[in-house]
Motif scaffolding. Structure first.
Motif, PDB file in Angstrom:
ATOM      1  N   UNK A  43       0.741  -1.206  -0.120  1.00  0.00           N
ATOM      2  CA  UNK A  43       0.099   0.224   0.154  1.00  0.00           C
ATOM      3  C   UNK A  43       0.912   1.303   0.061  1.00  0.00           C
ATOM      4  N   UNK A  44       1.866   1.163   0.658  1.00  0.00           N
ATOM      5  CA  UNK A  44       2.942   2.405   0.763  1.00  0.00           C
ATOM      6  C   UNK A  44       3.318   2.724  -0.621  1.00  0.00           C
ATOM      7  N   UNK A  45       3.979   1.452  -1.206  1.00  0.00           N
ATOM      8  CA  UNK A  45       4.497   1.862  -2.435  1.00  0.00           C
ATOM      9  C   UNK A  45       3.493   2.170  -3.494  1.00  0.00           C
ATOM     10  N   UNK A  46       2.303   1.672  -3.426  1.00  0.00           N
ATOM     11  CA  UNK A  46       0.966   2.166  -4.314  1.00  0.00           C
ATOM     12  C   UNK A  46       0.929   3.676  -4.072  1.00  0.00           C
ATOM     13  N   UNK A  47       0.886   4.033  -2.910  1.00  0.00           N
ATOM     14  CA  UNK A  47       0.621   5.500  -2.606  1.00  0.00           C
ATOM     15  C   UNK A  47       1.588   6.342  -3.347  1.00  0.00           C
ATOM     16  N   UNK A  48       3.042   6.039  -3.393  1.00  0.00           N
ATOM     17  CA  UNK A  48       3.813   6.801  -3.745  1.00  0.00           C
ATOM     18  C   UNK A  48       4.146   6.673  -5.293  1.00  0.00           C
ATOM     19  N   UNK A  49       3.602   5.689  -5.993  1.00  0.00           N
ATOM     20  CA  UNK A  49       3.543   5.625  -7.513  1.00  0.00           C
ATOM     21  C   UNK A  49       2.107   6.172  -7.971  1.00  0.00           C
ATOM     22  N   UNK A  50       1.163   6.397  -7.161  1.00  0.00           N
ATOM     23  CA  UNK A  50      -0.176   6.988  -7.425  1.00  0.00           C
ATOM     24  C   UNK A  50      -1.281   5.961  -8.113  1.00  0.00           C
ATOM     25  N   UNK A  51      -1.086   4.643  -7.688  1.00  0.00           N
ATOM     26  CA  UNK A  51      -2.313   3.756  -7.930  1.00  0.00           C
ATOM     27  C   UNK A  51      -3.107   3.592  -6.971  1.00  0.00           C
ATOM     28  N   UNK A  52      -4.319   2.626  -6.925  1.00  0.00           N
ATOM     29  CA  UNK A  52      -4.937   2.467  -5.809  1.00  0.00           C
ATOM     30  C   UNK A  52      -4.310   1.752  -4.711  1.00  0.00           C
ATOM     31  N   UNK A  53      -4.251   1.816  -3.597  1.00  0.00           N
ATOM     32  CA  UNK A  53      -3.677   1.371  -2.532  1.00  0.00           C
ATOM     33  C   UNK A  53      -4.569   0.335  -1.992  1.00  0.00           C
ATOM     34  N   UNK A  54      -4.528  -1.041  -2.690  1.00  0.00           N
ATOM     35  CA  UNK A  54      -5.380  -2.139  -2.336  1.00  0.00           C
ATOM     36  C   UNK A  54      -4.377  -3.302  -1.732  1.00  0.00           C
ATOM     37  N   UNK A  55      -3.168  -3.009  -1.594  1.00  0.00           N
ATOM     38  CA  UNK A  55      -2.193  -4.034  -1.042  1.00  0.00           C
ATOM     39  C   UNK A  55      -1.756  -5.279  -1.638  1.00  0.00           C
ATOM     40  N   UNK A  56      -2.283  -5.185  -3.204  1.00  0.00           N
ATOM     41  CA  UNK A  56      -1.992  -6.354  -3.937  1.00  0.00           C
ATOM     42  C   UNK A  56      -1.080  -5.817  -5.097  1.00  0.00           C
ATOM     43  N   UNK A  57      -0.089  -6.451  -5.282  1.00  0.00           N
ATOM     44  CA  UNK A  57       0.809  -6.062  -6.661  1.00  0.00           C
ATOM     45  C   UNK A  57       0.394  -6.779  -7.629  1.00  0.00           C
ATOM     46  N   UNK A  58      -0.190  -5.959  -8.856  1.00  0.00           N
ATOM     47  CA  UNK A  58      -0.725  -6.449 -10.028  1.00  0.00           C
ATOM     48  C   UNK A  58      -0.118  -5.751 -11.097  1.00  0.00           C
ATOM     49  N   UNK A  59      -0.809  -5.945 -12.439  1.00  0.00           N
ATOM     50  CA  UNK A  59      -0.201  -5.419 -13.452  1.00  0.00           C
ATOM     51  C   UNK A  59      -0.050  -3.595 -13.637  1.00  0.00           C
ATOM     52  N   UNK A  60      -1.113  -2.965 -12.907  1.00  0.00           N
ATOM     53  CA  UNK A  60      -1.148  -1.748 -12.625  1.00  0.00           C
ATOM     54  C   UNK A  60      -0.008  -1.091 -11.823  1.00  0.00           C
ATOM     55  N   UNK A  61       0.084  -1.747 -10.775  1.00  0.00           N
ATOM     56  CA  UNK A  61       1.124  -1.403  -9.760  1.00  0.00           C
ATOM     57  C   UNK A  61       2.616  -1.430 -10.406  1.00  0.00           C
ATOM     58  N   UNK A  62       2.946  -2.649 -11.198  1.00  0.00           N
ATOM     59  CA  UNK A  62       4.095  -2.734 -11.802  1.00  0.00           C
ATOM     60  C   UNK A  62       4.384  -1.911 -12.742  1.00  0.00           C
ATOM     61  N   UNK A  63       3.503  -1.637 -13.548  1.00  0.00           N
ATOM     62  CA  UNK A  63       3.372  -0.834 -14.581  1.00  0.00           C
ATOM     63  C   UNK A  63       3.882   0.799 -14.006  1.00  0.00           C
ATOM     64  N   UNK A  64       3.112   1.175 -13.131  1.00  0.00           N
ATOM     65  CA  UNK A  64       3.371   2.313 -12.283  1.00  0.00           C
ATOM     66  C   UNK A  64       4.709   2.549 -11.773  1.00  0.00           C
TER      67      UNK A  64
END
Length: 250
Positions: free
Chosen positions: A100-121
Protein backbone atom coordinates in the motif's frame (compact mmCIF):
# COMPACT_ATOMS: atom_id res chain seq x y z
CA UNK A 1 11.60 -17.45 -7.69
CA UNK A 2 13.92 -14.62 -8.64
CA UNK A 3 17.59 -14.87 -7.66
CA UNK A 4 17.24 -11.63 -5.69
CA UNK A 5 15.45 -13.59 -2.97
CA UNK A 6 18.65 -15.33 -1.87
CA UNK A 7 20.40 -12.01 -1.36
CA UNK A 8 17.29 -10.48 0.18
CA UNK A 9 17.12 -13.27 2.75
CA UNK A 10 20.77 -12.73 3.69
CA UNK A 11 20.09 -9.03 4.12
CA UNK A 12 16.98 -9.68 6.21
CA UNK A 13 18.91 -11.88 8.63
CA UNK A 14 21.54 -9.15 8.79
CA UNK A 15 18.84 -6.79 10.04
CA UNK A 16 16.75 -9.08 12.20
CA UNK A 17 17.97 -9.95 15.66
CA UNK A 18 17.50 -13.19 17.52
CA UNK A 19 14.82 -13.83 20.10
CA UNK A 20 13.16 -10.81 21.72
CA UNK A 21 10.07 -10.49 23.90
CA UNK A 22 9.85 -6.87 24.95
CA UNK A 23 6.52 -6.01 26.66
CA UNK A 24 6.49 -2.66 24.81
CA UNK A 25 6.60 -4.40 21.44
CA UNK A 26 3.06 -5.17 20.22
CA UNK A 27 4.47 -8.06 18.20
CA UNK A 28 5.22 -10.01 21.37
CA UNK A 29 7.65 -12.92 21.31
CA UNK A 30 9.66 -12.68 18.08
CA UNK A 31 12.67 -14.35 16.50
CA UNK A 32 14.29 -13.53 13.15
CA UNK A 33 11.45 -11.04 12.68
CA UNK A 34 8.86 -13.86 12.91
CA UNK A 35 6.23 -13.09 15.55
CA UNK A 36 4.49 -15.75 17.61
CA UNK A 37 1.27 -15.13 15.68
CA UNK A 38 2.98 -15.62 12.32
CA UNK A 39 4.70 -18.77 13.55
CA UNK A 40 1.43 -20.19 14.84
CA UNK A 41 -0.32 -19.48 11.55
CA UNK A 42 2.51 -21.11 9.61
CA UNK A 43 2.34 -24.23 11.77
CA UNK A 44 -1.45 -24.35 11.60
CA UNK A 45 -2.00 -24.08 15.35
CA UNK A 46 -3.95 -21.60 17.44
CA UNK A 47 -0.92 -20.31 19.33
CA UNK A 48 2.70 -21.01 20.23
CA UNK A 49 4.54 -20.34 23.47
CA UNK A 50 7.48 -17.92 23.82
CA UNK A 51 9.67 -21.00 24.31
CA UNK A 52 8.59 -22.36 20.94
CA UNK A 53 9.37 -19.03 19.30
CA UNK A 54 12.79 -19.06 20.95
CA UNK A 55 13.63 -22.42 19.37
CA UNK A 56 12.60 -21.33 15.86
CA UNK A 57 15.36 -22.28 13.42
CA UNK A 58 16.68 -20.12 10.65
CA UNK A 59 15.66 -22.83 8.16
CA UNK A 60 12.01 -22.62 9.21
CA UNK A 61 12.17 -18.83 9.19
CA UNK A 62 13.36 -18.94 5.57
CA UNK A 63 10.41 -21.15 4.62
CA UNK A 64 8.03 -18.66 6.27
CA UNK A 65 9.67 -15.72 4.49
CA UNK A 66 9.37 -17.46 1.13
CA UNK A 67 5.76 -18.53 1.57
CA UNK A 68 4.26 -15.61 3.45
CA UNK A 69 6.27 -12.50 2.61
CA UNK A 70 8.30 -12.55 -0.60
CA UNK A 71 5.52 -13.25 -3.09
CA UNK A 72 2.89 -11.22 -1.21
CA UNK A 73 5.22 -8.20 -1.19
CA UNK A 74 5.65 -8.43 -4.95
CA UNK A 75 9.14 -9.88 -4.79
CA UNK A 76 8.95 -11.70 -8.14
CA UNK A 77 7.32 -8.78 -9.96
CA UNK A 78 8.92 -5.55 -8.76
CA UNK A 79 12.24 -4.17 -10.06
CA UNK A 80 15.44 -5.12 -8.28
CA UNK A 81 15.98 -2.92 -5.24
CA UNK A 82 12.32 -2.09 -4.81
CA UNK A 83 11.58 -5.81 -4.45
CA UNK A 84 13.94 -6.01 -1.47
CA UNK A 85 12.54 -2.82 0.08
CA UNK A 86 8.97 -4.14 -0.14
CA UNK A 87 10.08 -7.50 1.27
CA UNK A 88 11.87 -5.95 4.24
CA UNK A 89 8.97 -3.57 4.89
CA UNK A 90 6.56 -6.50 4.67
CA UNK A 91 8.48 -8.52 7.24
CA UNK A 92 8.11 -5.71 9.76
CA UNK A 93 4.68 -4.26 8.97
CA UNK A 94 2.95 -6.90 6.89
CA UNK A 95 3.11 -7.34 3.09
CA UNK A 96 -0.21 -5.53 2.52
CA UNK A 97 1.03 -2.40 4.31
CA UNK A 98 4.33 -2.52 2.41
CA UNK A 99 2.52 -2.71 -0.92
CA UNK A 100 0.00 0.00 0.00
CA UNK A 101 2.82 2.40 0.83
CA UNK A 102 4.47 1.68 -2.51
CA UNK A 103 1.18 2.16 -4.32
CA UNK A 104 0.67 5.55 -2.66
CA UNK A 105 4.09 6.65 -3.84
CA UNK A 106 3.49 5.67 -7.46
CA UNK A 107 -0.09 6.95 -7.51
CA UNK A 108 -2.27 3.89 -7.96
CA UNK A 109 -5.11 2.45 -5.88
CA UNK A 110 -3.69 1.30 -2.53
CA UNK A 111 -5.27 -2.15 -2.32
CA UNK A 112 -2.21 -3.96 -0.97
CA UNK A 113 -1.93 -6.30 -3.96
CA UNK A 114 0.85 -6.13 -6.54
CA UNK A 115 -0.77 -6.45 -9.96
CA UNK A 116 -0.09 -5.28 -13.48
CA UNK A 117 -1.16 -1.70 -12.78
CA UNK A 118 1.17 -1.39 -9.80
CA UNK A 119 4.12 -2.90 -11.66
CA UNK A 120 3.56 -0.60 -14.62
CA UNK A 121 3.34 2.46 -12.36
CA UNK A 122 6.54 1.47 -10.57
CA UNK A 123 8.43 1.08 -13.84
CA UNK A 124 7.06 4.38 -15.18
CA UNK A 125 7.84 6.36 -12.02
CA UNK A 126 9.85 9.49 -12.70
CA UNK A 127 12.33 10.31 -9.99
CA UNK A 128 14.07 8.55 -7.13
CA UNK A 129 11.60 5.81 -6.25
CA UNK A 130 13.94 4.19 -3.75
CA UNK A 131 14.24 7.42 -1.78
CA UNK A 132 10.52 8.18 -2.04
CA UNK A 133 9.57 4.69 -0.87
CA UNK A 134 11.92 4.88 2.10
CA UNK A 135 10.47 8.27 3.05
CA UNK A 136 6.91 6.90 2.87
CA UNK A 137 7.86 3.96 5.08
CA UNK A 138 9.25 6.35 7.70
CA UNK A 139 6.12 8.50 7.47
CA UNK A 140 3.99 5.46 8.24
CA UNK A 141 6.21 4.37 11.12
CA UNK A 142 5.96 7.78 12.75
CA UNK A 143 2.21 7.22 13.06
CA UNK A 144 2.71 4.11 15.20
CA UNK A 145 2.27 4.35 18.97
CA UNK A 146 5.61 2.66 19.60
CA UNK A 147 7.55 5.28 17.61
CA UNK A 148 8.70 7.21 20.74
CA UNK A 149 10.23 4.01 22.10
CA UNK A 150 11.66 2.34 19.00
CA UNK A 151 11.81 5.18 16.48
CA UNK A 152 15.57 5.49 16.53
CA UNK A 153 16.11 1.85 15.58
CA UNK A 154 13.37 1.97 12.96
CA UNK A 155 14.86 5.01 11.32
CA UNK A 156 18.32 3.44 11.21
CA UNK A 157 16.93 0.30 9.63
CA UNK A 158 15.07 2.18 6.89
CA UNK A 159 18.21 4.17 6.09
CA UNK A 160 20.20 0.93 5.89
CA UNK A 161 17.59 -0.78 3.69
CA UNK A 162 17.56 2.21 1.34
CA UNK A 163 21.35 2.05 0.97
CA UNK A 164 21.26 -1.71 0.36
CA UNK A 165 18.53 -1.31 -2.26
CA UNK A 166 20.75 1.13 -4.15
CA UNK A 167 23.60 -1.36 -3.95
CA UNK A 168 21.36 -4.10 -5.32
CA UNK A 169 20.52 -1.93 -8.32
CA UNK A 170 24.25 -1.57 -8.98
CA UNK A 171 24.79 -5.30 -8.54
CA UNK A 172 27.04 -4.89 -5.54
CA UNK A 173 25.74 -5.32 -2.03
CA UNK A 174 27.47 -5.99 1.28
CA UNK A 175 26.04 -8.88 3.28
CA UNK A 176 26.50 -8.87 7.04
CA UNK A 177 25.26 -11.20 9.76
CA UNK A 178 25.50 -8.44 12.35
CA UNK A 179 22.25 -7.21 13.82
CA UNK A 180 21.95 -3.54 12.88
CA UNK A 181 18.65 -1.81 13.46
CA UNK A 182 15.70 -4.11 13.59
CA UNK A 183 12.26 -2.64 13.56
CA UNK A 184 11.42 -5.17 16.20
CA UNK A 185 11.65 -4.24 19.84
CA UNK A 186 15.28 -3.82 20.83
CA UNK A 187 15.38 -2.81 24.53
CA UNK A 188 18.34 -0.53 23.83
CA UNK A 189 16.27 1.59 21.44
CA UNK A 190 14.79 3.82 24.06
CA UNK A 191 14.17 7.49 23.45
CA UNK A 192 15.37 10.22 25.78
CA UNK A 193 11.79 10.69 26.97
CA UNK A 194 11.45 7.02 27.88
CA UNK A 195 14.77 7.03 29.72
CA UNK A 196 13.88 10.11 31.75
CA UNK A 197 10.70 8.42 32.94
CA UNK A 198 12.84 6.17 35.11
CA UNK A 199 13.12 7.24 38.79
CA UNK A 200 16.84 6.46 38.92
CA UNK A 201 17.48 8.96 36.15
CA UNK A 202 15.79 11.77 38.04
CA UNK A 203 17.47 10.78 41.30
CA UNK A 204 20.91 11.20 39.76
CA UNK A 205 20.00 14.32 37.81
CA UNK A 206 18.40 15.77 40.94
CA UNK A 207 21.70 15.42 42.76
CA UNK A 208 23.49 17.26 40.00
CA UNK A 209 20.91 20.05 40.02
CA UNK A 210 21.18 20.37 43.79
CA UNK A 211 24.91 20.85 43.54
CA UNK A 212 24.46 23.40 40.80
CA UNK A 213 21.93 25.37 42.87
CA UNK A 214 24.22 25.48 45.87
CA UNK A 215 27.18 26.65 43.79
CA UNK A 216 25.18 29.42 42.13
CA UNK A 217 23.55 30.72 45.30
CA UNK A 218 26.12 33.52 45.72
CA UNK A 219 26.10 36.75 43.77
CA UNK A 220 29.82 37.38 43.30
CA UNK A 221 31.79 36.86 40.05
CA UNK A 222 33.50 33.75 41.42
CA UNK A 223 30.16 32.12 42.17
CA UNK A 224 28.89 32.98 38.68
CA UNK A 225 32.02 31.60 37.05
CA UNK A 226 31.69 28.39 39.04
CA UNK A 227 28.01 28.18 38.10
CA UNK A 228 28.91 28.37 34.42
CA UNK A 229 31.47 25.62 34.86
CA UNK A 230 28.88 23.53 36.68
CA UNK A 231 26.40 23.96 33.82
CA UNK A 232 28.91 22.44 31.42
CA UNK A 233 29.72 19.66 33.86
CA UNK A 234 26.03 18.98 34.40
CA UNK A 235 25.32 18.72 30.68
CA UNK A 236 28.23 16.33 30.16
CA UNK A 237 27.31 14.25 33.21
CA UNK A 238 23.65 14.04 32.20
CA UNK A 239 24.59 12.88 28.70
CA UNK A 240 26.78 10.02 29.92
CA UNK A 241 24.24 9.11 32.61
CA UNK A 242 21.42 8.73 30.09
CA UNK A 243 23.70 6.94 27.62
CA UNK A 244 24.73 4.45 30.30
CA UNK A 245 21.10 3.77 31.26
CA UNK A 246 20.17 3.15 27.64
CA UNK A 247 23.10 0.74 27.24
CA UNK A 248 22.12 -1.11 30.41
CA UNK A 249 18.63 -1.63 29.02
CA UNK A 250 20.05 -3.72 26.17
Amino acid sequence: MRETLTTALDLIFGHEGGYVNNPKDPGGATKYGITHRTLAAHRGVQSVTPAEVKTLTKEEAIVIYRRSYWVQSGGDLLPVGIDFMAFDYGVNSGPAQAVKSLQRVVGVTADGIVGGQTVAAVKAYKGDLIGAYAAERLRFMRTLKAWPVFGRGWRERVVSVEAQARQLVKGKVTITDAYTASAKANPKDQSLTETLKKPEAWASIGGLLSGLGGMASGSGPIQWALAIIMVGAFATGAYFLIKRMQDQAA
